[in-house]
Design an enzyme around this catalytic site. Structure first.
Site, PDB file in Angstrom:
ATOM      1  N   THR A   1       0.843  -1.211   0.000  1.00 45.01           N
ATOM      2  CA  THR A   1       0.000   0.000   0.000  1.00 45.01           C
ATOM      3  C   THR A   1       0.872   1.253   0.000  1.00 45.01           C
ATOM      4  OG1 THR A   1      -1.639  -1.262   1.246  1.00 45.01           O
ATOM      5  CG2 THR A   1      -1.915   1.132   1.207  1.00 45.01           C
TER       6      THR A   1
ATOM      7  N   TYR B   1      -4.569  -5.503  -7.389  1.00 45.77           N
ATOM      8  CA  TYR B   1      -4.368  -4.095  -7.720  1.00 45.77           C
ATOM      9  C   TYR B   1      -5.623  -3.244  -7.846  1.00 45.77           C
ATOM     10  CZ  TYR B   1       0.472  -5.429  -8.352  1.00 45.77           C
ATOM     11  OH  TYR B   1       1.745  -5.876  -8.122  1.00 45.77           O
TER      12      TYR B   1
ATOM     13  N   PHE C   1       6.569  -6.718 -19.130  1.00 44.97           N
ATOM     14  CA  PHE C   1       7.581  -5.983 -18.350  1.00 44.97           C
ATOM     15  C   PHE C   1       7.370  -6.277 -16.885  1.00 44.97           C
ATOM     16  CE2 PHE C   1       4.025  -3.053 -19.082  1.00 44.97           C
ATOM     17  CZ  PHE C   1       3.749  -2.560 -17.818  1.00 44.97           C
TER      18      PHE C   1
END
Ligand code: COA
Length: 402
Positions: free
Chosen positions: A96, A124, A402
């Site tokens: 967080t 997320y 990525f």
């Protein structure tokens, strides 16, 4: 109670942070050789550490990139990766704090969006991320995979020498431009890392148009090789296939279909609307074996992010945005082709900022999210117009891990 601290790490802390991340993914720490190529993804000031009582407990890094949005603009975007918290320090708020540090940093740098690929789909959304692109895995039976006679044809394909890939492919990728909404800029560090970790038998080819201009490329590697030349199966695993037009795309697929000593071709992270089946004589030789979430996007600055993309011609729609994690984004926005403005008018629709992120690149319709309870509809008559505003001609696609 632990004392939390979140800050950008110093260069000397990058490698311990990388090792912490690798362990969080149940992977071994990096070797000296790996670190040579991986270290360049650690941009000074953008590798964050989360400390509990002075001890490094988690890390996340941001890469400087840009995201193609509907209308063709390239929006500065922070590419979030390397997220991990020590297994013995999870669920204490470390992620967080890292998320907050990354959003603050993105805002300071004028990046209205951040983006990531998620290890798990439940992490997320609470931070405002939504699934903005999806992708599919296709599996092709090479012996049945002939192209139709009317499939586009033209140009030529050349194999690249392995050492040439690092210099040639980035130029080809840049020259193509970002081919779709959802495509992202690949920096030097991305190429260093992705070509360095490719196996030694990886193959790269480039397609050239009739004028000799490169307009597509492909990278693949053989899997399950059987050296006995009898009943073994060889699968070509396609890592990267980017084409500037339909001819280049068809020729790159043709190249794969015509490979000797190949039984199967598996391509991951492909666009959902890529017309591979439509190129083929036997469309059942191509199977979609998986469809999954691909790029998750966070509108860090909602107004700036929305202004960066275009909207189709339609009456503006009044959308109330909820954003618990970045409350200064909260409010009602008038979203239309001419303007995106905050307004005090009563909203026609309400949604969480993560739902707005899912709509951002055009992957899903407002109606679909409304049907799933992710958009609250106060004025049903506004829904068709909202669908039309947000919809895009092509399905968004990232295509860059990525
Ligand atoms: C995912 C990970 C980074 C979460 O870190 P963390 O420090 O435990 O997260 P936080 O304590 O800040 O959690 C915030 C909230 O998210 C929830 N959450 C975090 N990770 C979650 C997960 N994997 N599944 C479900 N909920 C999760 C927490 O329960 C907490 O909820 P609450 O606010 O209602 O209490 C950590 O578990 C990890 O390193 N996992 C392995 C590596 C990994 O998957 N990295 C992500 C790569 S994309």
């Amino acid at each position: 109670m632990h004392a939390h601290e979140f800050r950008p790490l110093a260069d000397t802390e990058f490698r311990p942070a990388r090792d912490l991340f690798m362990r969080a993914l149940n992977l071994p720490p990096v070797t000296d050789e790996m670190w040579q190529s991986v270290s360049r993804t650690s941009e000074p000031g953008r590798v964050f550490g989360g400390f509990l009582d002075g001890e490094l407990a988690g890390t996340a890094l941001t890469g400087t990139s840009a995201l193609a949005v509907p209308g063709g603009a390239e929006v500065p975007a922070g590419a979030v990766t390397g997220v991990g918290v020590r297994a013995d320090r999870t669920r204490r708020g470390v992620l967080t704090g890292l998320m907050r540090a990354q959003f603050d940093d993105a805002r300071e740098r004028g990046e209205p969006v951040t983006m990531l690929h998620a290890s798990e789909a439940v992490i997320y959304e609470r931070f405002g991320y939504g699934v903005a692109t999806r992708s599919r895995t296709v599996s092709l039976d090479r012996f049945r995979a002939a192209l139709r006679p009317d499939a586009p044809r033209g140009g030529r394909i050349d194999l690249l020498e392995p050492e040439a890939a690092r210099t040639v492919l980035p130029d080809v990728y840049r020259g193509l431009g970002l081919v779709r909404p959802g495509s992202i800029v690949r920096g030097d560090a991305w190429w260093d890392m992705n070509l360095a970790v490719a196996p030694r038998d990886a193959v790269a080819v480039v397609h050239y148009d009739p004028a000799g201009v490169p307009d597509g490329f492909l990278r693949y590697e053989p899997k399950s090789r059987d050296h006995r030349f009898d009943d073994g199966t060889v699968t070509l695993q396609v890592r990267d296939l980017v084409a500037g037009d339909a001819i280049a795309a068809a020729e790159l697929w043709r190249f794969l279909f015509e490979r000797d000593l190949t039984d199967r071709i598996v391509a991951v992270d492909r666009p959902l609307d890529e017309p591979v089946e439509w190129l083929m004589v036997d469309r059942r030789a191509c199977r979609t074996t998986a469809v999954g979430d691909d790029l998750w996007v966070r509108l860090v600055d909602v107004a700036a992010a929305l202004r960066a993309r275009t909207f189709n011609a339609a009456e503006p729609v009044l959308v109330e945005v909820h954003d618990r994690f970045l409350p200064d984004n909260e409010g009602t926005y008038r979203i239309g082709p001419e303007e995106v403005e905050r307004t005090e008018q009563r909203p026609q629709l309400s949604m969480d900022v993560s739902a707005l992120a899912a709509l951002y690149l055009g992957d899903v319709s407002v109606s679909a999210l409304a049907a799933a309870g992710r958009v609250q509809v106060h004025e049903p008559a506004a829904l068709p117009g909202a669908d039309h505003l947000f919809t895009t001609d092509v399905v968004p696609w990232c295509g860059t891990p990525f």
